[in-house]
Structure formats: structure tokens, C-alpha cells
Design an enzyme around this catalytic site. Sequence first.
Site, PDB file in Angstrom:
ATOM      1  N   GLY A  27      26.730  63.270  19.472  1.00  0.00           N
ATOM      2  CA  GLY A  27      28.113  62.820  19.412  1.00  0.00           C
ATOM      3  C   GLY A  27      28.415  61.967  20.626  1.00  0.00           C
ATOM      4  O   GLY A  27      27.680  61.973  21.611  1.00  0.00           O
ATOM      5  N   TYR A  28      29.517  61.246  20.564  1.00  0.00           N
ATOM      6  CA  TYR A  28      29.859  60.277  21.603  1.00  0.00           C
ATOM      7  C   TYR A  28      31.181  60.645  22.260  1.00  0.00           C
ATOM      8  O   TYR A  28      32.189  60.840  21.593  1.00  0.00           O
ATOM      9  CB  TYR A  28      29.905  58.872  21.007  1.00  0.00           C
ATOM     10  CG  TYR A  28      28.511  58.443  20.610  1.00  0.00           C
ATOM     11  CD1 TYR A  28      27.720  57.708  21.475  1.00  0.00           C
ATOM     12  CD2 TYR A  28      27.967  58.857  19.401  1.00  0.00           C
ATOM     13  CE1 TYR A  28      26.424  57.373  21.149  1.00  0.00           C
ATOM     14  CE2 TYR A  28      26.668  58.526  19.060  1.00  0.00           C
ATOM     15  CZ  TYR A  28      25.895  57.793  19.940  1.00  0.00           C
ATOM     16  OH  TYR A  28      24.611  57.482  19.616  1.00  0.00           O
ATOM     17  N   LEU A  29      31.139  60.736  23.586  1.00  0.00           N
ATOM     18  CA  LEU A  29      32.340  60.961  24.375  1.00  0.00           C
ATOM     19  C   LEU A  29      33.045  59.630  24.627  1.00  0.00           C
ATOM     20  O   LEU A  29      34.249  59.591  24.848  1.00  0.00           O
ATOM     21  CB  LEU A  29      31.988  61.632  25.702  1.00  0.00           C
ATOM     22  CG  LEU A  29      31.257  62.975  25.559  1.00  0.00           C
ATOM     23  CD1 LEU A  29      30.731  63.445  26.895  1.00  0.00           C
ATOM     24  CD2 LEU A  29      32.182  64.008  24.938  1.00  0.00           C
ATOM     25  N   ASP A  76      34.359  61.880  20.092  1.00  0.00           N
ATOM     26  CA  ASP A  76      35.161  61.037  19.210  1.00  0.00           C
ATOM     27  C   ASP A  76      34.350  60.747  17.961  1.00  0.00           C
ATOM     28  O   ASP A  76      33.127  60.671  17.999  1.00  0.00           O
ATOM     29  CB  ASP A  76      35.491  59.701  19.889  1.00  0.00           C
ATOM     30  CG  ASP A  76      36.395  59.873  21.088  1.00  0.00           C
ATOM     31  OD1 ASP A  76      37.200  60.817  21.100  1.00  0.00           O
ATOM     32  OD2 ASP A  76      36.285  59.059  22.027  1.00  0.00           O
TER      33      ASP A  76
END
Length: 153
Positions: A27-29, A76
Site C-alpha cells: 500500500g502507499y502512504l 491511500d
Amino acid sequence: MEIERKFIPKKLPDNLEQYPYHEIEQGYLCTNPVVRIRKMDHSYFLTYKSSGMMAHEEYEMTLSEEGYAHLRKKTDGIIITKRRYLLPLDASHKIELDIFSGGLAGICLAEVEFASIEEAENFTPPEWFGTDVTYDKRYHNSEMSKGSLPPRI
């Protein structure tokens, strides 16, 4: 420095089950710059990637399972899941073949990493690699994490 080329395979190699693989969740912060968390099998990582399409700086550090779980709640977009097969190419290169699942099911990408930009630019891909999407940001995982499916070529 990470230097890689990315392709959409025309077809998948036969007998994929004979090759080693990793189960990956990420996942991407943040996607600009890229700050990613990744679970690969039973290991956890936090990665920073600078801007760039074929070549970019990359820094990776290990996370605890608890740290990963905490940060996962802060991502996000969608969580990407994929199986990454490791296929031999030649004496100094391997193919990382990603077969996505979940919301990105049906997407497959083959990547090869290189020691230099010159080596990457002079690479002749195997016939089955298909379309080169190295410079098409729609096929970067950070972009796909936003939930939009790239076109199938």
C-alpha cells in the site's frame, strides 16, 4: 539506484508453478514521492522511491509486523496484492513476473532490473514480453494503487 524496464506479457510462460515466487501485499502512504509499505511473504518493508520512470533512487528499511499493520491503516487508495514469480533470464538478470489479484486481477507485468541505464536501454526483451510500458506511469504500482485500471494492451 533502481533501474528497471517493465513490459506487458503477450502470454505467460508455461509451467509457472516450477519457479519460486513471493506473495506480496503493498500500500502507499504517498505517491509523490512514493512512500510504500510492503508485506512480502513474512517480511515487512517501508520503501521510499524518488521520481523517475526507468531509473530512480530507492531506499528500503525493514518493518515489524506491528509497524506494518499500523501503517497499513494509513494507506491511500487500494491495497495491491500480487504473486511475483522469479524467472531466470541470463547469467546476470532475472525476470520478476507480477500477476495481480484483487481489484487489479487480470493485470500481469514483467520487469527486469539493470546495473546501468546504458544496459537497460540496450536490452532486447524476449518475444513473450510484449509491449514496453516502462515510461507509461499508468502501469506503475503507485498509480494503480489509486484504483484506476490501466488499459490492457
